[in-house]
Design a protein around this motif. Structure first.
Motif, PDB file in Angstrom:
ATOM      1  N   MET A  55       0.849  -1.197   0.000  1.00  0.00           N
ATOM      2  CA  MET A  55       0.000   0.000   0.000  1.00  0.00           C
ATOM      3  C   MET A  55       0.883   1.244   0.000  1.00  0.00           C
ATOM      4  O   MET A  55       1.870   1.309   0.723  1.00  0.00           O
ATOM      5  N   GLU A  56       0.509   2.227  -0.827  1.00  0.00           N
ATOM      6  CA  GLU A  56       1.247   3.494  -0.913  1.00  0.00           C
ATOM      7  C   GLU A  56       0.497   4.544  -0.092  1.00  0.00           C
ATOM      8  O   GLU A  56      -0.643   4.858  -0.394  1.00  0.00           O
ATOM      9  N   THR A  57       1.145   5.088   0.939  1.00  0.00           N
ATOM     10  CA  THR A  57       0.442   6.043   1.794  1.00  0.00           C
ATOM     11  C   THR A  57       0.269   7.407   1.122  1.00  0.00           C
ATOM     12  O   THR A  57      -0.561   8.206   1.532  1.00  0.00           O
ATOM     13  N   GLY A  58       1.062   7.694   0.101  1.00  0.00           N
ATOM     14  CA  GLY A  58       0.933   8.946  -0.642  1.00  0.00           C
ATOM     15  C   GLY A  58       0.680   8.655  -2.110  1.00  0.00           C
ATOM     16  O   GLY A  58      -0.283   7.983  -2.470  1.00  0.00           O
ATOM     17  N   THR A 303      -6.761   9.260   2.622  1.00  0.00           N
ATOM     18  CA  THR A 303      -6.720   8.091   1.737  1.00  0.00           C
ATOM     19  C   THR A 303      -6.829   6.837   2.585  1.00  0.00           C
ATOM     20  O   THR A 303      -6.270   6.758   3.675  1.00  0.00           O
ATOM     21  N   MET A 304      -7.557   5.869   2.075  1.00  0.00           N
ATOM     22  CA  MET A 304      -7.796   4.639   2.823  1.00  0.00           C
ATOM     23  C   MET A 304      -7.645   3.421   1.919  1.00  0.00           C
ATOM     24  O   MET A 304      -8.161   3.399   0.801  1.00  0.00           O
ATOM     25  N   TYR A 305      -6.928   2.431   2.415  1.00  0.00           N
ATOM     26  CA  TYR A 305      -6.863   1.129   1.752  1.00  0.00           C
ATOM     27  C   TYR A 305      -7.696   0.126   2.543  1.00  0.00           C
ATOM     28  O   TYR A 305      -7.652   0.100   3.784  1.00  0.00           O
ATOM     29  N   LEU A 306      -8.408  -0.705   1.826  1.00  0.00           N
ATOM     30  CA  LEU A 306      -9.103  -1.846   2.410  1.00  0.00           C
ATOM     31  C   LEU A 306      -8.668  -3.089   1.642  1.00  0.00           C
ATOM     32  O   LEU A 306      -8.833  -3.157   0.427  1.00  0.00           O
ATOM     33  N   GLY A 307      -8.078  -4.048   2.358  1.00  0.00           N
ATOM     34  CA  GLY A 307      -7.666  -5.307   1.740  1.00  0.00           C
ATOM     35  C   GLY A 307      -8.569  -6.435   2.215  1.00  0.00           C
ATOM     36  O   GLY A 307      -8.846  -6.543   3.423  1.00  0.00           O
ATOM     37  N   PHE A 308      -9.044  -7.251   1.285  1.00  0.00           N
ATOM     38  CA  PHE A 308     -10.007  -8.295   1.612  1.00  0.00           C
ATOM     39  C   PHE A 308      -9.447  -9.679   1.308  1.00  0.00           C
ATOM     40  O   PHE A 308      -8.610  -9.838   0.413  1.00  0.00           O
ATOM     41  N   ASP A 309      -9.964 -10.664   2.025  1.00  0.00           N
ATOM     42  CA  ASP A 309      -9.583 -12.054   1.758  1.00  0.00           C
ATOM     43  C   ASP A 309     -10.568 -12.667   0.759  1.00  0.00           C
ATOM     44  O   ASP A 309     -11.149 -13.728   0.987  1.00  0.00           O
ATOM     45  N   ILE A 310     -10.768 -11.957  -0.348  1.00  0.00           N
ATOM     46  CA  ILE A 310     -11.606 -12.436  -1.450  1.00  0.00           C
ATOM     47  C   ILE A 310     -10.873 -12.115  -2.748  1.00  0.00           C
ATOM     48  O   ILE A 310     -10.066 -11.182  -2.792  1.00  0.00           O
ATOM     49  N   PRO A 311     -11.114 -12.854  -3.817  1.00  0.00           N
ATOM     50  CA  PRO A 311     -10.341 -12.639  -5.047  1.00  0.00           C
ATOM     51  C   PRO A 311     -10.675 -11.319  -5.730  1.00  0.00           C
ATOM     52  O   PRO A 311     -11.814 -10.852  -5.696  1.00  0.00           O
ATOM     53  N   LYS A 399      -4.470   7.209   5.940  1.00  0.00           N
ATOM     54  CA  LYS A 399      -3.514   8.313   6.021  1.00  0.00           C
ATOM     55  C   LYS A 399      -4.259   9.625   5.831  1.00  0.00           C
ATOM     56  O   LYS A 399      -4.966   9.824   4.842  1.00  0.00           O
ATOM     57  N   LYS A 400      -4.083  10.541   6.793  1.00  0.00           N
ATOM     58  CA  LYS A 400      -4.688  11.875   6.685  1.00  0.00           C
ATOM     59  C   LYS A 400      -3.612  12.872   6.263  1.00  0.00           C
ATOM     60  O   LYS A 400      -2.635  13.088   6.980  1.00  0.00           O
ATOM     61  N   TRP A 401      -3.813  13.456   5.088  1.00  0.00           N
ATOM     62  CA  TRP A 401      -2.902  14.493   4.591  1.00  0.00           C
ATOM     63  C   TRP A 401      -3.589  15.841   4.807  1.00  0.00           C
ATOM     64  O   TRP A 401      -4.268  16.357   3.937  1.00  0.00           O
ATOM     65  N   ILE A 402      -3.413  16.399   5.998  1.00  0.00           N
ATOM     66  CA  ILE A 402      -4.100  17.634   6.359  1.00  0.00           C
ATOM     67  C   ILE A 402      -3.255  18.838   5.938  1.00  0.00           C
ATOM     68  O   ILE A 402      -2.124  19.010   6.388  1.00  0.00           O
TER      69      ILE A 402
END
Length: 460
Positions: A55-58, A303-311, A399-402
């Motif tokens: 995951m890229e935070t920026g 920005t938000m990442y969500l990773g799932f255990d589904i294909p 990640k909050k880029w304020i």
């Protein structure tokens, strides 16, 4: 021995050092110091690995065609680590449906009549209005004009509102009517003036855009941080002061006193401030400059990442993500289907989604004050509404880029010229650099680092 201090260990600061050392005269003795307040280098380029996801935070990629990008990668002998984006359909989510951004468009601007006619986002009347562009001469717009006003004047309000604005605002993080053509797509004015219509200008440069249409973006097998790590590895001559904030830069008879949070003070002959505008303002603490520096504005984003255990295959076929139009029940401004667009980010082929919430979002203030748990609930509802997925994530990264996203409004270029002139007069051998001033993309930062190195070499 001369001493060069670069403040800021993001891509601009690192490239300044890279090109400075690469082009320095053989045998010339110079002490090189790079100070970075974070414990890691890279700034807005930072990769995190967790549970098989990258995951890229920026920033999540680099525009491949930008001058200097592939040249830098070649310099670093790093081509073997390159990965290119998967191509596919990008959508606009409007009226709670996904509509494909037509093929053959750039930032939502149709480059041909075929692309215009293929759009499901605008009406037949709206399409007829776009074609009137060729009948309207340009008598008032320059590169300093608002891009929103320019596009609406020639192409009509409907296509700007429904198709172009969602895409362009997503890229440049601002109101189109406050952004200049010079800081976004300056070539549009040239196309209009030379060919009589924007579309004809695109058609005249069709080959150039077709060449860039596929595989537009690059990253690396282990994420963007791999490039940062490679730059650091190739700079053994540099003393890296990580986890060290620069507190002040004071001019004296011998150059500059650069003070750090650890109490150390370095006497420098040349200083490069490759840091956000707010940091430049703080370390120089110059009331005469403050008035101009305050003209540079910033936006915010979560920005938000969500990773799932589904294909990943649960996604719509050939899709890579969407931008949200104003008439949608989704809260997010945009979403990238990261595991689809970047195969290297999901080692097991599972679904990884990234969502963006920007400060032009009607609910932004509420979102910015939320806890991570509350933000996750909002994001999961957006995923449910847009993709019909109800599973719980195995990975969440927020990640909050304020006030850290530079906005290039109409006043930017004029303010920049004044600031550069004032610094040249008051602070010889001190240079400002970075995305607050000279371009927000990674390619622009690489180019800016190279140009800054040339200026430093001239005074050493």
């Amino acid at each position: 021995m001369k001493t060069v201090v670069v403040v800021g260990g993001g891509i601009t600061g690192l490239c300044t050092m890279h090109y400075l050392i690469r082009q320095a005269k053989e045998g010339e003795k110079v002490r090189y110091i790079l100070a970075e307040k974070n414990p890691y280098l890279g700034g807005k380029m930072h990769s995190v690995e967790e549970k098989g996801f990258i995951m890229e935070t920026g920033a999540d990629s680099i525009v491949a065609r930008h001058p200097g990008v592939l040249e830098l990668i070649s310099d670093l002998d790093f081509e073997s680590e390159l990965v290119y984006n998967e191509t596919g359909i990008s959508y606009i989510h409007t009226n709670n449906e996904l509509h494909a951004i037509p093929a053959g468009s750039t930032f939502g601007i149709p480059m041909s009549v075929e692309s215009l006619q293929a759009s499901t986002l605008i009406s037949e009347e709206g399409k007829k209005r776009v074609l009137k562009d060729s009948e309207i001469p340009n008598t008032k717009f320059t590169k300093e004009s608002s891009i929103g006003e320019f596009l609406e004047y020639f192409l009509g309000k409907e296509i700007v509102e429904k198709q172009i604005a969602p895409v362009l605002a997503g890229v440049y993080s601002g109101d189109l009517y406050q952004l200049s053509l010079a800081s976004t797509l300056p070539y549009l004015v040239d196309y209009k003036n030379e060919y009589g219509s924007i579309m004809k200008g695109f058609e005249a440069h069709k080959e150039q855009f077709e060449k860039a249409a596929n595989k537009k973006f690059i990253s690396f097998k282990n994420g963007l941080s791999a490039l940062i790590n490679r730059l650091e590895e190739m700079l053994p001559q540099v003393e890296f002061y990580k986890n060290t904030e620069t507190t002040s830069v004071l001019k004296n008879d011998n150059g500059y006193e650069v003070a750090f949070s650890n109490g150390e003070i370095i006497q420098a002959d040349v200083v490069v401030l490759a840091v956000p505008n707010t940091v430049v303002k703080n370390v120089l603490n110059d009331q005469e400059l403050d008035g101009q520096l305050e003209k540079f504005t910033n936006g915010s984003a979560i920005t938000m990442y969500l990773g799932f255990d589904i294909p990943d295959s649960v996604l719509p076929a050939d899709g890579t993500g969407f931008i949200v139009s104003h008439n949608s029940d989704l809260v997010c401004n945009a979403s990238t289907w990261t595991s689809r667009k970047w195969k290297h980010t999901s080692k097991n082929g599972n679904l990884l989604v990234r969502l963006f919430y920007k400060n032009n979002n009607p609910r932004y203030e509420e979102l910015a004050s939320m806890s991570e748990e509350e933000l996750t609930k909002v994001a999961l509802e957006d995923v449910r509404l847009s993709l019909n997925i109800e599973e719980q994530p195995v990975v969440v990264n927020i990640k909050k880029w304020i006030n850290q996203m530079p906005k290039y409004d109409i006043a930017h270029n004029e303010a920049l010229q004044v600031v550069v002139d004032q610094i040249n007069q008051k602070y010889p051998n001190l240079f400002i650099a970075g995305c607050s001033y000279f371009g927000v993309g990674i390619g622009a930062c690489i180019e800016n680092g190279k140009n800054t190195a040339k200026k430093v070499l001239e005074v050493l």
